[in-house]
Design a protein around this motif. Structure first.
Motif, PDB file in Angstrom:
ATOM      1  N   LYS A 248     -46.576 -75.947 -12.885  1.00 47.82           N
ATOM      2  CA  LYS A 248     -45.210 -75.720 -13.383  1.00 47.82           C
ATOM      3  C   LYS A 248     -45.179 -74.718 -14.535  1.00 47.82           C
ATOM      4  N   VAL A 249     -46.359 -74.489 -15.156  1.00 50.45           N
ATOM      5  CA  VAL A 249     -46.384 -73.577 -16.311  1.00 50.45           C
ATOM      6  C   VAL A 249     -47.432 -72.485 -16.062  1.00 50.45           C
ATOM      7  N   PHE A 250     -47.064 -71.250 -16.404  1.00 53.97           N
ATOM      8  CA  PHE A 250     -47.940 -70.108 -16.136  1.00 53.97           C
ATOM      9  C   PHE A 250     -47.947 -69.176 -17.354  1.00 53.97           C
ATOM     10  N   ILE A 251     -49.127 -68.656 -17.632  1.00 57.19           N
ATOM     11  CA  ILE A 251     -49.232 -67.595 -18.646  1.00 57.19           C
ATOM     12  C   ILE A 251     -49.446 -66.302 -17.859  1.00 57.19           C
ATOM     13  N   VAL A 252     -48.466 -65.413 -17.948  1.00 56.23           N
ATOM     14  CA  VAL A 252     -48.458 -64.235 -17.063  1.00 56.23           C
ATOM     15  C   VAL A 252     -49.000 -63.023 -17.825  1.00 56.23           C
ATOM     16  N   CYS A 253     -50.237 -62.649 -17.523  1.00 53.69           N
ATOM     17  CA  CYS A 253     -50.878 -61.552 -18.259  1.00 53.69           C
ATOM     18  C   CYS A 253     -50.717 -60.239 -17.489  1.00 53.69           C
ATOM     19  N   THR A 254     -49.514 -59.776 -17.476  1.00 48.53           N
ATOM     20  CA  THR A 254     -49.208 -58.446 -16.951  1.00 48.53           C
ATOM     21  C   THR A 254     -47.843 -58.053 -17.505  1.00 48.53           C
ATOM     22  N   GLU A 255     -47.362 -56.890 -17.104  1.00 46.38           N
ATOM     23  CA  GLU A 255     -46.105 -56.377 -17.666  1.00 46.38           C
ATOM     24  C   GLU A 255     -44.964 -57.391 -17.463  1.00 46.38           C
ATOM     25  N   GLY A 257     -41.968 -57.452 -16.506  1.00 40.03           N
ATOM     26  CA  GLY A 257     -41.102 -57.476 -15.329  1.00 40.03           C
ATOM     27  C   GLY A 257     -41.516 -58.590 -14.364  1.00 40.03           C
ATOM     28  N   VAL A 258     -42.814 -58.831 -14.269  1.00 40.83           N
ATOM     29  CA  VAL A 258     -43.307 -59.865 -13.342  1.00 40.83           C
ATOM     30  C   VAL A 258     -42.882 -61.244 -13.846  1.00 40.83           C
ATOM     31  N   ARG A 259     -43.005 -61.448 -15.151  1.00 46.02           N
ATOM     32  CA  ARG A 259     -42.590 -62.747 -15.717  1.00 46.02           C
ATOM     33  C   ARG A 259     -41.074 -62.954 -15.506  1.00 46.02           C
ATOM     34  N   GLN A 260     -40.313 -61.904 -15.737  1.00 47.02           N
ATOM     35  CA  GLN A 260     -38.856 -62.029 -15.549  1.00 47.02           C
ATOM     36  C   GLN A 260     -38.504 -62.312 -14.098  1.00 47.02           C
ATOM     37  N   ARG A 261     -39.181 -61.604 -13.197  1.00 43.96           N
ATOM     38  CA  ARG A 261     -38.920 -61.798 -11.774  1.00 43.96           C
ATOM     39  C   ARG A 261     -39.271 -63.239 -11.364  1.00 43.96           C
ATOM     40  N   LEU A 262     -40.405 -63.718 -11.869  1.00 42.18           N
ATOM     41  CA  LEU A 262     -40.820 -65.087 -11.520  1.00 42.18           C
ATOM     42  C   LEU A 262     -39.847 -66.125 -12.081  1.00 42.18           C
TER      43      LEU A 262
END
Ligand code: 13P
Ligand code: SF4
Length: 327
Positions: A248-255, A257-262
């Protein structure tokens, strides 16, 4: 303070409404123009959400290249950075290809020139060059094969050679080296400024608060981040992994936009970013709906992506080999 939260000022609400109306109007104008021009809009996952949401296809460099190669549209508007639109033109030479915003470049791609590569090759005669797709057409033309973050490891394995030169990203190269230890990877010292803004101490701090968080990293991140990652892959692979995961929880190590999209894809999950600085690629955010509308409206010939045929023919071969090996 509490009252203000419950009752946001009227001007805020009006501002949001105006923005929604403006976006809606632009969406409609773009849809009409797209049909009239028989155009397709491709958007990278780092683009603004409103741009991703109007696109016909959203994805990583590999996925968008595959779409560009197959589309029967007459016009491609590429919402991404310059090397991506060049790749689309190389794969679809008969089509008119435009960049959503002509000023969107990739600083990493600019870290190696054709002349730099010629000098680099001269130091290692006969060693094949694997060019990350984040390179100019001129650099691709001096290389042997291309790769993207999605297929780099498979491309290098398939080459079946003892040594390769890998340009321009040292961090992708180090990742390839860790996955294909039987090949000696000699790298150029390029890097992505946006990915290097993500720091291992910020991942550790987030992990303290959310020990169950899954860490997703792009190969362009520095090694200490990748060492902490539960999954390493291209932007599309990161997205697919998060969507399919039970976590349920993710640390998104990239730009970002990917976090926003997810966050849009999975409103029931929490997506965190590991940086106190901003994980934003300024070039990827240059394209706005107005740019897309204007591009489709004007189809300005001087704005078209144009690659001299002697360079294009050589660069195309490196992409064709990539597609044949792992497209
Ligand atoms: P992807 O191919 O994984 O989408 O990455 C492109 C890019 O520019 C990463 O910084
Ligand atoms: Fe280039 Fe990095 Fe931006 Fe990707 S995120 S386009 S590699 S500067």
């Amino acid at each position: 303070m509490a009252l203000q939260t419950l009752n946001p000022p009227l001007t805020d609400i009006e501002g949001k409404l105006n923005r929604q109306q403006r976006l809606q109007q632009l969406y409609e104008e773009i849809s009409v123009l797209k049909r009239e021009r028989n155009a397709v809009i491709l958007a990278h996952l780092y683009e603004r959400l409103e741009v991703q949401n109007i696109a016909d296809h959203v994805g990583d460099s590999l996925g968008l290249s595959q779409v560009a190669a197959k589309t029967d549209a007459d016009v491609i508007v590429f919402c991404g950075v310059h090397f991506m639109a060049e790749t689309a033109k190389l794969l679809s030479p008969q089509k008119k290809v435009f960049l959503g915003n002509r000023n969107a470049g990739c600083p990493m791609a600019d870290m190696i020139t054709r002349e730099d590569l010629i000098d680099f090759k001269a130091q290692y005669p006969g060693v094949p060059v694997v060019a990350y797709v984040n390179t100019t057409a001129e650099v691709k033309a001096e290389s042997d094969v291309c790769c993207t973050s999605a297929n780099a490891v498979n491309v290098v394995r398939a080459l079946n050679v003892p040594r390769i030169l890998c340009v321009p990203d040292q961090h992708l190269a180090k990742y390839i080296q860790s996955q294909v230890p039987e090949v000696e990877v000699i790298w150029w010292n390029g890097f992505c400024p946006t990915h290097l803004r993500m720091l291992p101490e910020d991942v550790i701090a987030l992990k303290k608060d959310y020990p169950e968080a899954m860490v997703l990293a792009h190969p362009e991140c520095d090694d200490p981040i990748k060492d902490m990652a539960d999954f390493i892959g291209s932007t599309t692979k990161i997205r697919e992994t998060a969507i399919q995961s039970q976590n349920k929880v993710f640390i998104v190590c990239t730009e970002d936009g990917v976090r926003q999209r997810l966050s849009q894809d999975c409103p029931d999950k929490l997506f965190l970013t590991p940086t106190r600085a901003c994980a934003v690629c300024p070039n990827m955010k240059l394209t706005r709906l107005e740019n897309i509308r204007n591009t489709l409206r004007d189809l300005e010939p001087t704005e078209e992506i144009d690659i001299p045929e002697d360079i294009a023919a050589k660069a195309r071969k490196t992409l064709a080999l990539m597609m044949a090996v792992h497209g």
